[in-house]
Design an enzyme around this catalytic site. Structure first.
Site, PDB file in Angstrom:
ATOM      1  N   ALA A  13      12.608  -7.201  21.764  1.00  0.00           N
ATOM      2  CA  ALA A  13      11.330  -6.987  22.111  1.00  0.00           C
ATOM      3  C   ALA A  13      10.454  -6.392  21.144  1.00  0.00           C
ATOM      4  O   ALA A  13       9.194  -6.405  21.406  1.00  0.00           O
ATOM      5  CB  ALA A  13      11.303  -6.209  23.666  1.00  0.00           C
ATOM      6  N   THR A  16      12.357  -1.275  17.639  1.00  0.00           N
ATOM      7  CA  THR A  16      12.270  -0.703  16.275  1.00  0.00           C
ATOM      8  C   THR A  16      11.248  -0.842  15.626  1.00  0.00           C
ATOM      9  O   THR A  16      10.839   0.273  14.992  1.00  0.00           O
ATOM     10  CB  THR A  16      13.572  -1.467  15.236  1.00  0.00           C
ATOM     11  N   LYS A  37      19.423   6.017  16.592  1.00  0.00           N
ATOM     12  CA  LYS A  37      20.025   4.658  17.161  1.00  0.00           C
ATOM     13  C   LYS A  37      21.332   5.077  17.340  1.00  0.00           C
ATOM     14  O   LYS A  37      22.376   4.689  16.460  1.00  0.00           O
ATOM     15  CB  LYS A  37      19.764   3.684  16.355  1.00  0.00           C
ATOM     16  N   ASP A  54      18.092  -1.931  12.093  1.00  0.00           N
ATOM     17  CA  ASP A  54      17.279  -1.165  12.835  1.00  0.00           C
ATOM     18  C   ASP A  54      17.456   0.434  12.567  1.00  0.00           C
ATOM     19  O   ASP A  54      16.426   1.167  12.461  1.00  0.00           O
ATOM     20  CB  ASP A  54      17.609  -1.409  14.462  1.00  0.00           C
ATOM     21  N   GLU A 116      16.275   5.349  20.528  1.00  0.00           N
ATOM     22  CA  GLU A 116      16.128   4.076  20.800  1.00  0.00           C
ATOM     23  C   GLU A 116      17.389   3.430  21.159  1.00  0.00           C
ATOM     24  O   GLU A 116      18.502   3.705  20.780  1.00  0.00           O
ATOM     25  CB  GLU A 116      15.713   3.272  19.384  1.00  0.00           C
ATOM     26  N   GLY A 119      19.233  -3.279  23.088  1.00  0.00           N
ATOM     27  CA  GLY A 119      18.812  -4.445  24.062  1.00  0.00           C
ATOM     28  C   GLY A 119      18.002  -3.873  25.178  1.00  0.00           C
ATOM     29  O   GLY A 119      16.963  -3.225  24.701  1.00  0.00           O
ATOM     30  N   PRO A 209       0.132  -6.802  17.119  1.00  0.00           N
ATOM     31  CA  PRO A 209      -0.006  -8.322  16.929  1.00  0.00           C
ATOM     32  C   PRO A 209       1.083  -8.843  16.426  1.00  0.00           C
ATOM     33  O   PRO A 209       1.946  -8.016  15.903  1.00  0.00           O
ATOM     34  CB  PRO A 209      -1.509  -8.400  16.163  1.00  0.00           C
TER      35      PRO A 209
END
Length: 232
Positions: A13, A16, A37, A54, A116, A119, A209
């Protein structure tokens, strides 16, 4: 210190990208930063050990600098769900163990710390626990990263329902355009964003964006231009 748990509506999505951009934004404002992480699968074998892209991206935005093991204490090579990767590696993952492991990192007291997830929000940690349990266990507000594509409304609202069920606060959400075709119809695209704004419990922290490039530091810098830090 301000600390948030960052989750996504799905794998890829843009957790990161959003996390590194928030850290870059904080650094630009003169704040100390740390991106964690705790669990990462899909790591590459290197001379220094397993490394996850990541986690390396978060490490690059953490100031003062910390070593890799601080960022990513549990690294697994296969790009699969964490509970399966841990099982195949004969490793034990539990919420209690994760909390103990990252406690020294949280004690560093950085101005902004982001943890973070892996998934989506409900990704399993073991046969009984989900990684989602770390946020309520640590009493952390959650930032949701929404991969903007067809189906994102359902994914976002289900994630918001899960947060509410767990009793955690949604500190805000970030939209990340992962499907350029999704924005092809500007009116439809804006209607989707308006629906997310109306239905989600936290403020919109920005819309990233579609960005091109492979330099993760540069992507974080670019994405930071579209974001604001969570209030408070």
């Amino acid at each position: 210190m301000t600390c948030y748990f960052v989750t996504g509506t799905d794998t890829d999505a843009g957790k990161t990208l959003a996390s590194s951009a928030l850290l870059a934004l904080a650094r630009r404002q003169g704040l100390s930063t740390l991106g964690l992480k705790p669990v990462a699968s899909g790591c590459q074998a290197t001379a220094a050990g397993l490394r996850n892209i990541d986690a390396l991206t978060l490490q690059a935005q953490s100031r003062p600098e910390v070593d890799y093991a601080t960022i990513n204490p549990y690294a697994f090579e296969p790009p699969i769900a964490p509970h399966l990767a841990a099982r195949y590696a004969d490793a034990e993952l539990t919420l209690a163990r994760l909390e103990r492991t990252i406690a020294p990192s949280l004690a560093l007291g950085r101005d902004l710390t982001l943890i973070e997830g892996a998934g989506g929000y409900r990704v399993p940690l073991n046969e009984q626990e989900d990684l989602a349990g770390l946020a309520p266990r640590l009493r952390l507000p959650v930032i949701v990263v929404i991969g903007l594509k067809l189906g994102c409304l359902n994914h976002a609202l289900l994630t918001a329902e899960a947060l509410a069920r767990d009793g955690v606060v949604c500190a805000g959400w970030i939209g990340n355009l992962i499907d350029a075709d999704f924005a092809a119809d500007e009116t439809l695209y804006q209607d989707n964003l308006a629906h997310l704004t109306a239905r989600l419990p936290g403020p919109c922290l920005g819309i990233i964006p579609r960005l091109e490039g492979r330099d993760h530091k540069e992507l974080a810098r670019q994405a930071a231009k579209y974001l604001t830090l969570p209030p408070g």
